[in-house]
Design a protein around this motif. Structure first.
Motif, PDB file in Angstrom:
ATOM      1  N   ILE A   1     -46.706  32.243  60.087  1.00  0.00           N
ATOM      2  CA  ILE A   1     -47.388  32.032  58.806  1.00  0.00           C
ATOM      3  C   ILE A   1     -48.188  30.738  58.909  1.00  0.00           C
ATOM      4  CG2 ILE A   1     -47.109  31.671  56.332  1.00  0.00           C
ATOM      5  CD1 ILE A   1     -44.408  33.129  56.558  1.00  0.00           C
ATOM      6  N   PRO A   2     -49.487  30.785  58.664  1.00  0.00           N
ATOM      7  CA  PRO A   2     -50.289  29.551  58.696  1.00  0.00           C
ATOM      8  C   PRO A   2     -49.759  28.548  57.665  1.00  0.00           C
ATOM      9  CG  PRO A   2     -51.710  31.490  58.605  1.00  0.00           C
ATOM     10  CD  PRO A   2     -50.302  31.962  58.372  1.00  0.00           C
ATOM     11  N   THR A   3     -49.688  27.286  58.046  1.00  0.00           N
ATOM     12  CA  THR A   3     -49.099  26.269  57.171  1.00  0.00           C
ATOM     13  C   THR A   3     -49.896  26.052  55.893  1.00  0.00           C
ATOM     14  OG1 THR A   3     -50.238  24.541  58.402  1.00  0.00           O
ATOM     15  CG2 THR A   3     -47.964  25.035  59.049  1.00  0.00           C
ATOM     16  N   GLU A   4     -51.188  26.361  55.899  1.00  0.00           N
ATOM     17  CA  GLU A   4     -51.985  26.143  54.685  1.00  0.00           C
ATOM     18  C   GLU A   4     -51.841  27.276  53.677  1.00  0.00           C
ATOM     19  OE1 GLU A   4     -54.515  28.496  57.496  1.00  0.00           O
ATOM     20  OE2 GLU A   4     -53.254  26.727  57.712  1.00  0.00           O
ATOM     21  N   ARG A   5     -51.163  28.364  54.045  1.00  0.00           N
ATOM     22  CA  ARG A   5     -50.994  29.501  53.141  1.00  0.00           C
ATOM     23  C   ARG A   5     -49.849  29.250  52.179  1.00  0.00           C
ATOM     24  NH1 ARG A   5     -54.441  34.200  53.507  1.00  0.00           N
ATOM     25  NH2 ARG A   5     -52.617  35.461  53.084  1.00  0.00           N
ATOM     26  N   PHE A   6     -50.016  29.700  50.955  1.00  0.00           N
ATOM     27  CA  PHE A   6     -48.953  29.636  49.964  1.00  0.00           C
ATOM     28  C   PHE A   6     -47.987  30.779  50.227  1.00  0.00           C
ATOM     29  CE2 PHE A   6     -47.111  30.746  45.819  1.00  0.00           C
ATOM     30  CZ  PHE A   6     -46.483  29.545  45.556  1.00  0.00           C
ATOM     31  N   VAL A   7     -46.663  30.476  50.225  1.00  0.00           N
ATOM     32  CA  VAL A   7     -45.653  31.471  50.591  1.00  0.00           C
ATOM     33  C   VAL A   7     -44.675  31.685  49.434  1.00  0.00           C
ATOM     34  CG1 VAL A   7     -43.824  32.101  52.208  1.00  0.00           C
ATOM     35  CG2 VAL A   7     -45.818  30.821  53.018  1.00  0.00           C
ATOM     36  N   LEU A   8     -44.662  32.920  48.943  1.00  0.00           N
ATOM     37  CA  LEU A   8     -43.672  33.356  47.962  1.00  0.00           C
ATOM     38  C   LEU A   8     -42.534  34.035  48.712  1.00  0.00           C
ATOM     39  CD1 LEU A   8     -45.978  35.031  45.305  1.00  0.00           C
ATOM     40  CD2 LEU A   8     -44.529  33.053  44.923  1.00  0.00           C
TER      41      LEU A   8
ATOM     42  N   PHE B   1     -39.233  30.581  45.674  1.00  0.00           N
ATOM     43  CA  PHE B   1     -38.411  31.786  45.760  1.00  0.00           C
ATOM     44  C   PHE B   1     -38.466  32.455  44.400  1.00  0.00           C
ATOM     45  CE2 PHE B   1     -34.522  34.299  45.696  1.00  0.00           C
ATOM     46  CZ  PHE B   1     -34.618  34.948  46.916  1.00  0.00           C
ATOM     47  N   VAL B   2     -38.661  33.770  44.395  1.00  0.00           N
ATOM     48  CA  VAL B   2     -38.849  34.511  43.144  1.00  0.00           C
ATOM     49  C   VAL B   2     -37.735  35.530  42.968  1.00  0.00           C
ATOM     50  CG1 VAL B   2     -40.406  36.034  41.872  1.00  0.00           C
ATOM     51  CG2 VAL B   2     -41.348  34.210  43.312  1.00  0.00           C
TER      52      VAL B   2
ATOM     53  N   PRO C   1     -37.903  25.581  45.117  1.00  0.00           N
ATOM     54  CA  PRO C   1     -37.747  25.870  43.687  1.00  0.00           C
ATOM     55  C   PRO C   1     -37.729  27.377  43.443  1.00  0.00           C
ATOM     56  CG  PRO C   1     -39.943  24.997  44.129  1.00  0.00           C
ATOM     57  CD  PRO C   1     -39.182  24.941  45.414  1.00  0.00           C
ATOM     58  N   VAL C   2     -37.099  27.780  42.341  1.00  0.00           N
ATOM     59  CA  VAL C   2     -36.897  29.194  42.040  1.00  0.00           C
ATOM     60  C   VAL C   2     -37.531  29.557  40.704  1.00  0.00           C
ATOM     61  CG1 VAL C   2     -35.147  30.965  41.545  1.00  0.00           C
ATOM     62  CG2 VAL C   2     -34.751  29.284  43.371  1.00  0.00           C
ATOM     63  N   TRP C   3     -38.325  30.607  40.736  1.00  0.00           N
ATOM     64  CA  TRP C   3     -38.843  31.229  39.511  1.00  0.00           C
ATOM     65  C   TRP C   3     -38.061  32.513  39.327  1.00  0.00           C
ATOM     66  CZ3 TRP C   3     -41.456  27.112  40.655  1.00  0.00           C
ATOM     67  CH2 TRP C   3     -42.329  26.549  39.732  1.00  0.00           C
ATOM     68  N   ALA C   4     -37.491  32.702  38.134  1.00  0.00           N
ATOM     69  CA  ALA C   4     -36.649  33.875  37.896  1.00  0.00           C
ATOM     70  C   ALA C   4     -36.812  34.343  36.462  1.00  0.00           C
ATOM     71  CB  ALA C   4     -35.184  33.521  38.156  1.00  0.00           C
ATOM     72  N   PHE C   5     -36.488  35.607  36.257  1.00  0.00           N
ATOM     73  CA  PHE C   5     -36.423  36.094  34.891  1.00  0.00           C
ATOM     74  C   PHE C   5     -35.176  35.523  34.240  1.00  0.00           C
ATOM     75  CE2 PHE C   5     -39.099  39.871  36.296  1.00  0.00           C
ATOM     76  CZ  PHE C   5     -40.249  39.378  35.690  1.00  0.00           C
ATOM     77  N   ASP C   6     -35.273  35.208  32.973  1.00  0.00           N
ATOM     78  CA  ASP C   6     -34.197  34.583  32.211  1.00  0.00           C
ATOM     79  C   ASP C   6     -33.175  35.642  31.798  1.00  0.00           C
ATOM     80  OD1 ASP C   6     -32.645  32.891  30.732  1.00  0.00           O
ATOM     81  OD2 ASP C   6     -34.145  32.515  29.182  1.00  0.00           O
ATOM     82  N   VAL C   7     -32.381  36.062  32.773  1.00  0.00           N
ATOM     83  CA  VAL C   7     -31.370  37.087  32.532  1.00  0.00           C
ATOM     84  C   VAL C   7     -30.030  36.635  33.098  1.00  0.00           C
ATOM     85  CG1 VAL C   7     -33.029  38.999  32.516  1.00  0.00           C
ATOM     86  CG2 VAL C   7     -31.947  38.355  34.661  1.00  0.00           C
ATOM     87  N   GLY C   8     -28.965  37.027  32.417  1.00  0.00           N
ATOM     88  CA  GLY C   8     -27.602  36.826  32.902  1.00  0.00           C
ATOM     89  C   GLY C   8     -27.319  35.446  33.434  1.00  0.00           C
ATOM     90  N   GLY C   9     -26.668  35.402  34.591  1.00  0.00           N
ATOM     91  CA  GLY C   9     -26.223  34.158  35.193  1.00  0.00           C
ATOM     92  C   GLY C   9     -27.315  33.285  35.775  1.00  0.00           C
ATOM     93  N   LEU C  10     -28.545  33.773  35.780  1.00  0.00           N
ATOM     94  CA  LEU C  10     -29.626  32.933  36.305  1.00  0.00           C
ATOM     95  C   LEU C  10     -29.836  31.693  35.448  1.00  0.00           C
ATOM     96  CD1 LEU C  10     -32.033  35.717  37.539  1.00  0.00           C
ATOM     97  CD2 LEU C  10     -30.720  34.099  38.921  1.00  0.00           C
TER      98      LEU C  10
END
Length: 187
Positions: free
Chosen positions: A2-9, A81-82, A103-112
């Motif tokens: 993966i090129p270092t300048e690329r954004f990685v999800l 991380f999604v 950092p983590v982006w997540a839906f606001d559900v349950g134990g998250l």
């Protein structure tokens, strides 16, 4: 590769075909982020990868990762991380990613809600708003907030969920159940 300048999800689950985990919702987020940022790479682990990506999204499938070392390398290669799950009891992969400084982006559900500190170590988004999730991730990238969030995530996860402390908590719970200190005799 993966090129270092690329954004990685990043995304991971035991089974990528588990509808609850929402791999299709994740790919929708990835497409929307790539549209806003120009392009994005996706790093995915788990069984059953069936997506080939698109002209804006390059998908890198890692298969199932059995080694904690390989998992930590994967998390560390991600910018975000999604988690697009419909429900989660806790969200172990969220704490694993944060312990690696992601950092983590997540839906606001349950134990998250217990696994991600909203606005500090990531972001919780109402389910199933993939547009809001993509906009929030893109804004954090453009405002250069990811490094700070990743540093906070690492410190918080390592202080809140150390292995020794978690093992001690489980042992205490099992002891309480076995000695009936929590009142399970009527069950």
């Amino acid at each position: 590769g993966i090129p270092t300048e690329r954004f990685v999800l990043g995304f991971g689950a035991a089974s990528l075909t588990d509808e609850n985990k929402g791999f299709n919702r994740f790919m929708d987020v990835a497409e929307k982020v790539a549209e806003r940022l120009g392009a994005a790479d996706v790093l995915v682990f788990g069984d059953g990868l069936s997506a080939a990506g698109s002209s804006r999204v390059n998908v890198h499938g890692l298969g199932r990762l059995y080694s904690p070392k390989l998992q930590s390398l994967a998390y560390s290669a991600m910018d975000v991380f999604v988690m697009t799950s419909r429900m989660e009891t806790f969200g172990q992969v969220a704490t694993e990613a944060q312990a690696c400084g992601t950092p983590v982006w997540a839906f606001d559900v349950g134990g998250l809600r217990d696994a991600v500190q909203d606005e500090a170590t990531g972001k919780l988004i109402p389910f199933p708003d993939t547009t809001q999730m993509a906009e929030s991730i893109s804004a954090a990238v453009k405002n250069n907030h990811l490094t700070t969030m990743g540093n906070r995530a690492m410190a918080w996860a390592r202080n809140t969920f150390p292995v020794e402390q978690m093992a001690e908590r489980y042992l205490r719970l099992y002891h309480e159940i076995l000695t009936d200190e929590v009142g399970f005799s009527d069950v």
